[in-house]
Structure formats: structure tokens, C-alpha cells
Design a protein around this motif. Structure first.
Motif, PDB file in Angstrom:
ATOM      1  N   LEU A 706     -22.544  11.976   2.152  1.00  0.00           N
ATOM      2  CA  LEU A 706     -23.103  12.532   3.380  1.00  0.00           C
ATOM      3  C   LEU A 706     -23.568  13.976   3.208  1.00  0.00           C
ATOM      4  CD1 LEU A 706     -20.517  11.065   5.928  1.00  0.00           C
ATOM      5  CD2 LEU A 706     -22.809  10.231   5.401  1.00  0.00           C
ATOM      6  N   ARG A 707     -23.692  14.417   1.956  1.00  0.00           N
ATOM      7  CA  ARG A 707     -24.262  15.716   1.592  1.00  0.00           C
ATOM      8  C   ARG A 707     -23.396  16.909   1.976  1.00  0.00           C
ATOM      9  NH1 ARG A 707     -30.050  14.480   4.261  1.00  0.00           N
ATOM     10  NH2 ARG A 707     -30.806  12.844   2.851  1.00  0.00           N
ATOM     11  N   TRP A 708     -22.130  16.702   2.263  1.00  0.00           N
ATOM     12  CA  TRP A 708     -21.264  17.827   2.604  1.00  0.00           C
ATOM     13  C   TRP A 708     -20.684  18.497   1.360  1.00  0.00           C
ATOM     14  CZ3 TRP A 708     -21.914  19.577   7.232  1.00  0.00           C
ATOM     15  CH2 TRP A 708     -22.261  18.713   8.268  1.00  0.00           C
ATOM     16  N   GLY A 709     -20.996  17.986   0.183  1.00  0.00           N
ATOM     17  CA  GLY A 709     -20.595  18.641  -1.051  1.00  0.00           C
ATOM     18  C   GLY A 709     -19.409  18.001  -1.719  1.00  0.00           C
ATOM     19  N   ALA A 710     -19.166  18.478  -2.945  1.00  0.00           N
ATOM     20  CA  ALA A 710     -18.063  17.943  -3.740  1.00  0.00           C
ATOM     21  C   ALA A 710     -16.712  18.483  -3.295  1.00  0.00           C
ATOM     22  CB  ALA A 710     -18.284  18.269  -5.213  1.00  0.00           C
ATOM     23  N   ILE A 837     -17.061  -1.559  -3.459  1.00  0.00           N
ATOM     24  CA  ILE A 837     -17.564  -0.244  -3.061  1.00  0.00           C
ATOM     25  C   ILE A 837     -18.463  -0.369  -1.839  1.00  0.00           C
ATOM     26  CG2 ILE A 837     -17.348   0.849  -5.329  1.00  0.00           C
ATOM     27  CD1 ILE A 837     -20.243   0.221  -5.847  1.00  0.00           C
ATOM     28  N   ASN A 838     -18.254   0.556  -0.887  1.00  0.00           N
ATOM     29  CA  ASN A 838     -19.047   0.609   0.335  1.00  0.00           C
ATOM     30  C   ASN A 838     -20.038   1.756   0.321  1.00  0.00           C
ATOM     31  OD1 ASN A 838     -19.748  -0.090   3.077  1.00  0.00           O
ATOM     32  ND2 ASN A 838     -18.485   1.627   3.771  1.00  0.00           N
ATOM     33  N   ILE A 839     -19.787   2.764  -0.520  1.00  0.00           N
ATOM     34  CA  ILE A 839     -20.660   3.935  -0.611  1.00  0.00           C
ATOM     35  C   ILE A 839     -21.042   4.133  -2.074  1.00  0.00           C
ATOM     36  CG2 ILE A 839     -19.661   5.051   1.431  1.00  0.00           C
ATOM     37  CD1 ILE A 839     -17.994   6.783  -0.431  1.00  0.00           C
ATOM     38  N   PRO A 840     -22.174   4.762  -2.350  1.00  0.00           N
ATOM     39  CA  PRO A 840     -22.620   4.962  -3.731  1.00  0.00           C
ATOM     40  C   PRO A 840     -21.946   6.138  -4.422  1.00  0.00           C
ATOM     41  CG  PRO A 840     -24.282   5.800  -2.246  1.00  0.00           C
ATOM     42  CD  PRO A 840     -23.228   5.171  -1.379  1.00  0.00           C
ATOM     43  N   SER A 841     -20.654   6.257  -4.298  1.00  0.00           N
ATOM     44  CA  SER A 841     -19.898   7.313  -4.968  1.00  0.00           C
ATOM     45  C   SER A 841     -18.483   6.821  -5.165  1.00  0.00           C
ATOM     46  CB  SER A 841     -19.913   8.605  -4.140  1.00  0.00           C
ATOM     47  OG  SER A 841     -19.173   9.621  -4.777  1.00  0.00           O
ATOM     48  N   TRP A 842     -17.992   6.972  -6.399  1.00  0.00           N
ATOM     49  CA  TRP A 842     -16.646   6.497  -6.739  1.00  0.00           C
ATOM     50  C   TRP A 842     -16.047   7.422  -7.785  1.00  0.00           C
ATOM     51  CZ3 TRP A 842     -15.254   5.026 -11.727  1.00  0.00           C
ATOM     52  CH2 TRP A 842     -13.985   4.452 -11.869  1.00  0.00           C
ATOM     53  N   GLY A 843     -14.754   7.685  -7.659  1.00  0.00           N
ATOM     54  CA  GLY A 843     -14.090   8.506  -8.672  1.00  0.00           C
ATOM     55  C   GLY A 843     -14.685   9.885  -8.816  1.00  0.00           C
ATOM     56  N   SER A 844     -14.822  10.625  -7.730  1.00  0.00           N
ATOM     57  CA  SER A 844     -15.351  11.996  -7.713  1.00  0.00           C
ATOM     58  C   SER A 844     -16.828  12.054  -8.069  1.00  0.00           C
ATOM     59  CB  SER A 844     -14.547  12.907  -8.651  1.00  0.00           C
ATOM     60  OG  SER A 844     -13.195  12.952  -8.260  1.00  0.00           O
ATOM     61  N   GLN A 880     -16.617   6.526 -19.253  1.00  0.00           N
ATOM     62  CA  GLN A 880     -18.055   6.527 -19.495  1.00  0.00           C
ATOM     63  C   GLN A 880     -18.839   6.508 -18.182  1.00  0.00           C
ATOM     64  OE1 GLN A 880     -18.197   3.035 -21.970  1.00  0.00           O
ATOM     65  NE2 GLN A 880     -18.175   4.231 -23.882  1.00  0.00           N
ATOM     66  N   VAL A 881     -18.332   5.781 -17.209  1.00  0.00           N
ATOM     67  CA  VAL A 881     -18.986   5.769 -15.892  1.00  0.00           C
ATOM     68  C   VAL A 881     -18.942   7.151 -15.262  1.00  0.00           C
ATOM     69  CG1 VAL A 881     -18.869   4.837 -13.560  1.00  0.00           C
ATOM     70  CG2 VAL A 881     -18.583   3.318 -15.506  1.00  0.00           C
ATOM     71  N   GLN A 882     -17.792   7.806 -15.356  1.00  0.00           N
ATOM     72  CA  GLN A 882     -17.676   9.142 -14.774  1.00  0.00           C
ATOM     73  C   GLN A 882     -18.545  10.152 -15.500  1.00  0.00           C
ATOM     74  OE1 GLN A 882     -14.348  10.726 -13.114  1.00  0.00           O
ATOM     75  NE2 GLN A 882     -13.725   8.821 -12.170  1.00  0.00           N
ATOM     76  N   GLY A 883     -18.780   9.920 -16.781  1.00  0.00           N
ATOM     77  CA  GLY A 883     -19.652  10.819 -17.524  1.00  0.00           C
ATOM     78  C   GLY A 883     -21.125  10.491 -17.392  1.00  0.00           C
TER      79      GLY A 883
END
Length: 961
Positions: A706-710, A837-844, A880-883
Motif C-alpha cells: 500500500l506504499r506506506w514503506g518498508a 498469498i493474498n498480496i504481492p509481497s512476502w517475507g519483507s 533466493q526468492v528474497q534476494g
């Protein structure tokens, strides 16, 4: 008893009469500084101008770099003008005898205002000695725990806070611990309390502690300073200005840029007679140092309040005395230290003692009594054995060597006094009137005498009463005086308790009104699933509630909480204090005092922001955010999640027709708030409020999407609120997971047990296998040593360490589970983890699904009603996914899933892990979708009124118009 309005009684500045319904809590700026009636010419060397309210300046030689407290510029040369608060003590009434020249020399120092000679005539800030008398509506402060505040200044002594100090949790007041008793009770008035209600607000000015780059709203020049206490700021709208320029601004406050997000104080009602401000704003009570508390009051190291230095009698010609100001300070052993010459006259010692307590009355009205050691050791019966200074000085041969080290200030008996009576209503043209009271004056006679002076008919005196108000900086207490109360005796009793307390006491004449007592108490921590009658019986057993005055108005059965409606102040206070020490079925209860939102009075364009803060998230940055949001908004709309959870906030806003929500915390905190919103939706007048996120957790995947940042990294809280106001509304799917375990064998007796079904809500993702196992190990490590997990960097380091320990682990998850998508069996590849997964972001922030197009699946969205199913082959694959080197194995996409667990398997939902027993997991969409707020890519370029912006946080360049 002849009485007349005091010629020196001030009218409200500006128009000559108060604007109806618009009191302010801060000292009035720009008030006339004319001398009191009968004041003779100033002594040589003093320079007080007509624009200096209460100040008395003297020319001093500067021995170090010094800045002007008005313009904040450097004072060049060796001379400056210092207000040491040395004010002549004169009679107030013209009818009283004129003071003699001998009396004109009595001075009391209480202020440290420094000024250029050219700035003297422009000084508008009132002297510390008279600032409490200029407070229109007294409101107590909420002081938290001691802390270090760099480049801040004490508002009482105007000196730098170089040692741990206190700050108000609701306004921008900073003060030394020993200056707290002398601070004005001028905090923001954030609700109506039935005393002086109003609809229009004036600016609430607070002097100093502005950012060094702050610019004046009028002249556009710098008004902030990091060197002195200079400039003023409205604590509602954030407008900043020089104290001189502030008089050119319109008096009404529009609440600035955040006006649509602020819950207007005129729309909040809370009758808080027996509750402190800390209770009203749900602020945890902390132990703050009072005047002379602790060891300072025992070993003689207490500061004088005029400086932070410790006074010690190192010179043989000096002597340090302990000074008490009445019976209350002696009982608590709270004193102040005064250093005087051993050859000092009695009058000089008295002046020093009064100066230490900021008392600006005539020293001839007081005397010092020596305290025997028996009193200092706690023998109260020896109180009457105290001798005066003259008596003690007459004993022994030496002038000061044998004098006791402890003294108490005592007021001499007075045959008559001048008493200020304030009107308890708003429609009046004067701030107060002064009358003379004697030994025969009662509360009833004073009311009868004052009413004609305030424009009321004497025939209506039965409808009025005299109210005594103690304006302590920590709590404002009101006491209704009986008609037969002798006021001179009342004042004598107050001075015996504390001579300083008289300056903090006001008398109001107010109309007698029978107000209906109504206090709402939130009680949480009860067993869920009970009926209203069961909850009523349970509370009666635990706390002996009185059915005649206590009733259950709302029940939140699924969350084990109720709202009590109490019609008796004393019973409400008893229940509140008792609930905090009561446990039901082994669970401690939570009690909160909730105000009432007058939703029918909300402006049409008002959409207040309901703020939830988890103070344990984000490396403990949540605690600082909590204080910042309380000051930027109305503190009634800011809730601490560790104190009752999100339910009290949703109940408070249940009748608000339109509001938004800001959640400050990690993904788990967001899920907690969204789950509470789902359970209380049917009780809300606004069933679908939009939710924004300020990410404070470790992963913050939803905040990234949602663009609020990391993660929050110290951005200006005001800018965060502006971003929330400009954010775009989007929809997001939420999912329900039904956990149905079967045939769980007990290891102890081999008897087959069946776990009851459990329902879990999912927002981001659900992991089964290696992903959940790593999360579980991290969770267990954090539970063992929670104090170490205060930063994202450390948390991610623990994740890496746990992952390396599992790098060679293999359990062949595809053989232990079965997957059905839309009633169709799906064959699983060789994997160690299965993730929905429900959102396009996983594991930070990792993109587990990947960006490659695939004709078999639709492009994922957070509101498409579909979940994506992805597999990982192990810890190396996850790394590897996180990288960004690989993506997961795409398996399926759908809206209904059934997972069969053949063995006990680790499972995690939105970062909350556990070991799930064998059985079924059914994942389906939850209706309706939740409304979220997505941060705008860039701020829209729209014309913004300069007066509606926060100049302290968004400084305007010099070249700007």
C-alpha cells in the motif's frame, strides 16, 4: 461590607469583552501591563514598559553569550535587561491605603526573561509571577515519566533542560521536575466537562521550544530558536509566530491542515469529576518526581527551582536553609533550599524564602518559624512549638551560627483580604471582580454581593453558588462551598496547608445546575460468549457492583468485554480502581474511562481519524508516536493497543457517521485491528471505514504493497497524517481459515481427543511447512528474550540464523498434505513449504509469485477475490526468492481451498505461527472486502492557505511568497 469592581480587573484583550464560547487555556498574550493602582514610580535602574505584562526589568552585565527571549537574536555588548520578577508588592484596591516608600522596596524574584533594550516595549509574554492568574479555563497537565529532551527549555524558569525533565503528554509543555508545582494549569481543553462549554475555539498559544527553522506566520521571519524560549505556537492548528506578531492573527482557531481529521473538542463530552487527566486520556500512570520527592527531600540536595545547580553552603559566610511552605510540605518532607548570608537580615531571608516558592505577596504578611528536630523526624505534635525567626535569633550569642536549618513560612492573621471572584459563565464582559472580605463574610454574602457586579439580579441568588477551584498543574479540583462558609477562615486554612496554594486557588460564582451523572466504563478481560445477565452477575461477584447505579449498556460477547453505564461518580471511581486489581477466571481485567462523542454536532466535512498505536512495535518507536499523535490530534481519538485493544476505540466511534483508521504497528497488529473491525462492524454507523498503515513491524508486507514503506524510520508524524488525508481508497480481500483437527492422540493415556474447530482471519498470506517452521522458531526465541527484539536489523538477523540451522532440513511436505482447489485435487510437486498469498509481497518485500506472465493464471490483485498458491523447495529457495534471484513454484489460483494435513505440521498466518494437528484447513473469501488507504504516489499540487499549514514541520524557504 462595601464592594466594587476592582479598577484593575482586566477585560479580555482585543475587543474588550470575551468572545462568547471561546475560552483558551494558555496565558493571554498582549494583555495590558499597566501598573496596579497606587504603584509609585519605579526604582532607579528599572525599566518596565507599558507593554511588559507583569515584568520588572533591570539592567545587568552579561558575562556569557546571551540571546533575547523576544526576538531570539544575540545580545551584542555587555548589557541586557533581565526580568528577575522583582515586583513591588502593593495593595490591589484603590480604597486601601497607598504604600509607603519603605514598602516599595520589597521584591520577589520569579522570572528570568532576558531582552534587548529596544525590545522592552514590545514584550507581550506575561511574567511567570502573573501567568497563572491569566489562565481563562484551568486544565491540568498529563506528565509522563522523566526523560532527556535536548534543546528544550522549561516554561517556568526559562532555563535549559540539561537534566531529566517532564513533558505533558497532551501539549508541548516541558518543565523541570521541581518547577512542576509552579507551572500553569493551561493544558489543552479536549472535551466538554459541563463547566464552561463552548463551540468556538481560540488559538491555544504555547511559548517556545519551536524548531530552529520555524517561520512566523505574519512576518515570515524565523521565530524559532534553539538557544532560548522564544516564539509561540498554537497547539491546535500548529500556527507559529513571534509573540508580538501573534496579536495580528485572527483569534479563532481553524485547527489548521488537519482540521478534517481532528475530533473537535466541542463534540466530546466527559464528566470527569473524580478522574485525573491520565485516566481520561487512557495514559498509563507513571511515577514522576514531585517537588522535593525522594532522596532530594531527605539529604538537602533539592534544587531551588530558579536553577538546576545544587545549593551548598561551601563558603563560611553562607548558610543553606530548608524552607517549607506549610503543613502539607512538612508532612511530606518536601522542601526547597535557600542559601543566604549568615549576616543577612530577617527581611532578606524572608524574601529569599518567598522567592523560592514563587510567592509575589508582601513579605510583611508572613513570618518564618523555626522547626524543631522533633518535627523533622515526624513528630507532628511538636508543630506548635515552632518559634519565629526573631525569637530564634534572640537566643544564643551568635547572630546566625545557632539558627536552625529548617524553617516554615507562615501567614500572619489578616483582618480583611481582597478576593477575586470569577464568573462561571461565558456571557460576561470582565475577567473577574474583586471584593473585600472580612471575618463576617460568608459564601452566601459574597454571592449576593458579586451578582450585581456581573450583571445578574440579586433576586436570583438562590440559583448561584460559590465554587473553590484548586488549579494544580496535575489536577484541577472543584469544591462547592456551603452558604455559611467563612471565607477568611477558608483562606487561613489554605495558607496553613500551603502558602503557595492560595495563588493556585480561584473562586467562581456559578449557577447551580443538577447535571445528570453519566460515566461510561469499558471493562475487558471477561470470559467470552456470555449473556448480558451473566456478565452483570459476574461483575457483581467480582467487584460488588451496585445495581441501582450500574448497568450494562453494551456487550461485546465475542471479545469478552462490556460497557458499564454508571450514574454515580464515587461508584465509577471505585469500580475503575478496583477493576485494575481484579482478575476473573485467572485473567486480569482492563478498565477504561470512555467519553461520549456528540456525533450530531460534528461538522459536515469532518471525518475524524481513529488512531491505534502498538507501543511495542518498531523498536519501541510506537511510544514516541503515541505522544506525537496525542498532540497533533485530540488525545481522545488516539488509543494504545496494549491497554484494552482496538475495541474501546471502535466503541467510542460507533456513532460517528464517517471516520478513518490509522494502525501503527506490524502486520500482526493490522490483522488484530481488522479482526476487531469485522466483529464490531454491525455496531458502527460507518461500517466500512478506510484503514491506513504506519508500518512498525519487521516484515511490513502489507505496508509495502500500500506504499506506506518498508518501515517507519522517524518521519515527521505531521507529514504522516497529511499523507493519510491524501491517500487513495482501495479494496482488499480478506480470507477465513477454518481449522478442523481430527483424531489427535494424547501421548499420556492414548485416548483419542478431538480439538474444537477454530476460525482464523488472513490478510497477507498463510504458510504451511518450512516457512511456518522458521517463523515458529523466531517466535519462540522472541518469547524467551523479548528485550533483545527491539530493532528490525536484529530481528532479521535472528531469521537468518534460524534459517541456516534448517538449511539441510527435509520433511517432504508434499507427502504429508493434500490440496484441493475449487473442489479439484491438485498434485503437488516436491516441496518443503506451501504458501497462500493474498498480496504481492512476502517475507519483507519478496515477490513470491513473480512478474512473468502465465496464460494459466490471471494477473494477481489484492481485490480480485483470488488467492495464489506457491511452493518452495527449502531454505535455499526461500533465500533466493528474497534476494530476487528466483520466484516460487506456481501451483494454483482460486477462491476456495481445502488442505488435508496427514501429520502435525507448522502453520503460520500473517506472521503468527503454531503447530496444527492433523485435520482439515478450509480457506475461503470473507465478505465484505475491507477498505484500505494506499499512499498517493505524489502529493497533489493544490493551493493551500498558508495559515492552514504546520510551519514547524514544513518550513517555507526564504524565496517562497
Amino acid at each position: 461590607m462595601a464592594a466594587a469592581a476592582e479598577p484593575g480587573a482586566r477585560t479580555w484583550p482585543g475587543s474588550g469583552s470575551p468572545r462568547l464560547g471561546s475560552p483558551a487555556g494558555s496565558p493571554v498574550l498582549g494583555i495590558s501591563g499597566r501598573a496596579r493602582p497606587g504603584s509609585g514610580p519605579e526604582r532607579t535602574g528599572r525599566a518596565t514598559g507599558p507593554a511588559a505584562p507583569g515584568h520588572s526589568f533591570r539592567k545587568v552585565t552579561l558575562t556569557k553569550p546571551t540571546f533575547c527571549h523576544l526576538c531570539s537574536d544575540f545580545i551584542w555588548g555587555l548589557a541586557g535587561f533581565l526580568c528577575d520578577g522583582t515586583r513591588k508588592v502593593f495593595c490591589i484596591q484603590q480604597a486601601l491605603p497607598q504604600p509607603t516608600e519603605e514598602a516599595a522596596g520589597k521584591t520577589v524574584q520569579v522570572c528570568n526573561f532576558m531582552s534587548h533594550e529596544k525590545c522592552l516595549k514590545q514584550v507581550k509574554t506575561p511574567c511567570t509571577s502573573i501567568a497563572p492568574s491569566l489562565v481563562r479555563v484551568p486544565v491540568a497537565h498529563c506528565f509522563g515519566s522523566l526523560g532527556l529532551y535536548k534543546r528544550k527549555f522549561c516554561v517556568v524558569c526559562r532555563k535549559s533542560l540539561e537534566v531529566p525533565a517532564l513533558r505533558c503528554e497532551v501539549c508541548e509543555l516541558h518543565v523541570h521536575p521541581d518547577c512542576v508545582p509552579f507551572a500553569c494549569s493551561d493544558c489543552r481543553q479536549c472535551h466538554q466537562d459541563g463547566q464552561q462549554d463552548y463551540d468556538t475555539y481560540h488559538h491555544h498559544w504555547r511559548e517556545g521550544n519551536l524548531p530552529s527553522g520555524a517561520r512566523c506566520e505574519v512576518c515570515r521571519k524565523t521565530c524559532g530558536s534553539s538557544d532560548v524560549l522564544a516564539g509561540v505556537r498554537c497547539e491546535w492548528c500548529g500556527v507559529q509566530a513571534h509573540s508580538v506578531c501573534s496579536t495580528a492573527l485572527p483569534p479563532e482557531c481553524t485547527f489548521g491542515r488537519l482540521r478534517s481529521m481532528v475530533l473537535p473538542p466541542s463534540c466530546v463530552r466527559l464528566l470527569s469529576r473524580n478522574f485525573s487527566k491520565m485516566h481520561c486520556f487512557r495514559i498509563p500512570e507513571t511515577i514522576a518526581l514531585e517537588l522535593g520527592d525522594g532522596d532530594d527531600g531527605l539529604d538537602g540536595s533539592a534544587a531551588t527551582g530558579l536553577g538546576r545547580e545544587v545549593l551548598t553552603a561551601t563558603e563560611s559566610t553562607k548558610q543553606t536553609l530548608k524552607i517549607f511552605d506549610g503543613n502539607d510540605s512538612m508532612r511530606k518532607n518536601q522542601f526547597r533550599l535557600v542559601t543566604v548570608s549568615r549576616l543577612a537580615r530577617n527581611e532578606e531571608v524572608m524574601e529569599a524564602a518567598l522567592r523560592a516558592y514563587y510567592i509575589n505577596e508582601d513579605p510583611r504578611d508572613f513570618q518564618l518559624q523555626a522547626l524543631p528536630l522533633t518535627i523533622l523526624s515526624g513528630n507532628a505534635q511538636a508543630l506548635g512549638k515552632a518559634g519565629t525567626m526573631e525569637e530564634e535569633a534572640s537566643k544564643g550569642s551568635g547572630p546566625r551560627d545557632s539558627m536552625p536549618e529548617a524553617w516554615v513560612i507562615r501567614s500572619l492573621p489578616r483582618a480583611q483580604e481582597i478576593l477575586k471572584i470569577y464568573p462561571g459563565w461565558l456571557k460576561v464582559g470582565v475577567a473577574y471582580v474583586s471584593i473585600r472580605v472580612n471575618s463576617q463574610s460568608t459564601a452566601q454574602s459574597v454571592v449576593q454581593e458579586v451578582l450585581p457586579l456581573l450583571g445578574r439580579q440579586v433576586e436570583d441568588q438562590e440559583r448561584f453558588q460559590l465554587i473553590e477551584v484548586l488549579m494544580s498543574s496535575r489536577q484541577v479540583q472543584r469544591t462547592v462551598l456551603i452558604d455559611e462558609e467563612l471565607l477568611l477562615d477558608r483562606l487561613w486554612d489554605i495558607r496553613q496547608t500551603s502558602v503557595r496554594q492560595v495563588s493556585q486557588t480561584r473562586f467562581y460564582v456559578a449557577e447551580s445546575r443538577a447535571m445528570a451523572t453519566h460515566v461510561s466504563l469499558f471493562v475487558g478481560g471477561l470470559p467470552p460468549g456470555l449473556s448480558p445477565q451473566d456478565y452483570s452477575n459476574l461483575l457483581h461477584e467480582a467487584m460488588a457492583t451496585k445495581a441501582a447505579v450500574v448497568s450494562v449498556s453494551h456487550v461485546y460477547s465475542s471479545q469478552g468485554a462490556v460497557i458499564l453505564d454508571v450514574t454515580c461518580f464515587s461508584e465509577a471511581e471505585r469500580l475503575y480502581m478496583l477493576a485494575r486489581d481484579t482478575a476473573v477466571h485467572g485473567r486480569p481485567l482492563t478498565a477504561l474511562v470512555l467519553p461520549e462523542v456528540l456525533h450530531t454536532k460534528l461538522p459536515p466535512d469532518c471525518c475524524p481519524l481513529l488512531v491505534f498505536v502498538n507501543p511495542k512495535s518498531g523498536g519501541l518507536k510506537g511510544r514516541e508516536l503515541l505522544c506525537s499523535f496525542r498532540k497533533l490530534l485530540n488525545p481522545h481519538q488516539v488509543f494504545e493497543l496494549t491497554n484494552g485493544g482496538p475495541l474501546p476505540g471502535f466503541h467510542l466511534f460507533s456513532q460517528v457517521p464517517c471516520f478513518r483508521v490509522l494502525v501503527c504497528g506490524g502486520d500482526g497488529t493490522v490483522g488484530w485491528v481488522l479482526a476487531a473491525l469485522e466483529e464490531t462492524r454491525r455496531h458502527l454507523a460507518c461500517p466500512e471505514p478506510s484503514v491506513a498503515i504506519l508500518p512498525l513491524g519487521t516484515g511490513n508486507d502489507l505496508g509495502r504493497v500500500l506504499r506506506w514503506g518498508a518501515g517507519y524510520s522517524g518521519e515527521d508524524p505531521f507529514s504522516v497524517l497529511v499523507s493519510v488525508d491524501e491517500a487513495d481508497a482501495v479494496l482488499m480481500d480478506r480470507w477465513t481459515i477454518l481449522l478442523d483437527a481430527h483424531e489427535t492422540d494424547s501421548m499420556e493415556n492414548s485416548v483419542v481427543d478431538t480439538e474444537p474447530p477454530k476460525i482464523v482471519q488472513m490478510n497477507n498470506y498463510c504458510g504451511i511447512g518450512i516457512d511456518a517452521e522458521l517463523s515458529l522458531d523466531f517466535h519462540q526465541a522472541r518469547e524467551e528474550e523479548p528485550g533483545k527484539f527491539t530493532s528490525r536489523f536484529h530481528n532479521k538477523g535472528v531469521y537468518v540464523r534460524v534459517g541456516l540451522q534448517k538449511i539441510s532440513h527435509s520433511r517432504s511436505l508434499h507427502k504429508e498434505i493434500r490440496l484441493q482447489v475449487e473442489q479439484q485435487e491438485v498434485e503437488l510437486p516436491s516441496i518443503e513449504g506451501l504458501i497462500f498469498i493474498n498480496i504481492p509481497s512476502w517475507g519483507s518485500g519478496a515477490d513470491l509469485w513473480g512478474s512473468d506472465s502465465d496464460s494459466r493464471f490471471e494477473k494477481p490483485r489484492i481485490d480480485d477475490g483470488l488467492l495464489e498458491v506457491v511452493g518452495v523447495t527449502g531454505v535455499v529457495h526461500m533465500g533466493q526468492v528474497q534476494g530476487g534471484l528466483r520466484s516460487g513454484i506456481r501451483i494454483a489460483q482460486g477462491s476456495y481451498f481445502r488442505v488435508t494435513l496427514l501429520k502435525a505440521t507448522p502453520v503460520q498466518v500473517d506472521g503468527e505461527p503454531w503447530v496444527q494437528a492433523p485435520g482439515h484447513m478450509i480457506i475461503s473469501a470473507t465478505a465484505p472486502k475491507v477498505h484500505m488507504l494506499r499512499k498517493a504516489k505524489q502529493k497533489p499540487r493544490k493551493a493551500v492557505n498558508i495559515r492552514d499549514t504546520r510551519v514547524d514541520t514544513l518550513p517555507v524557504p526564504e524565496s517562497s511568497p
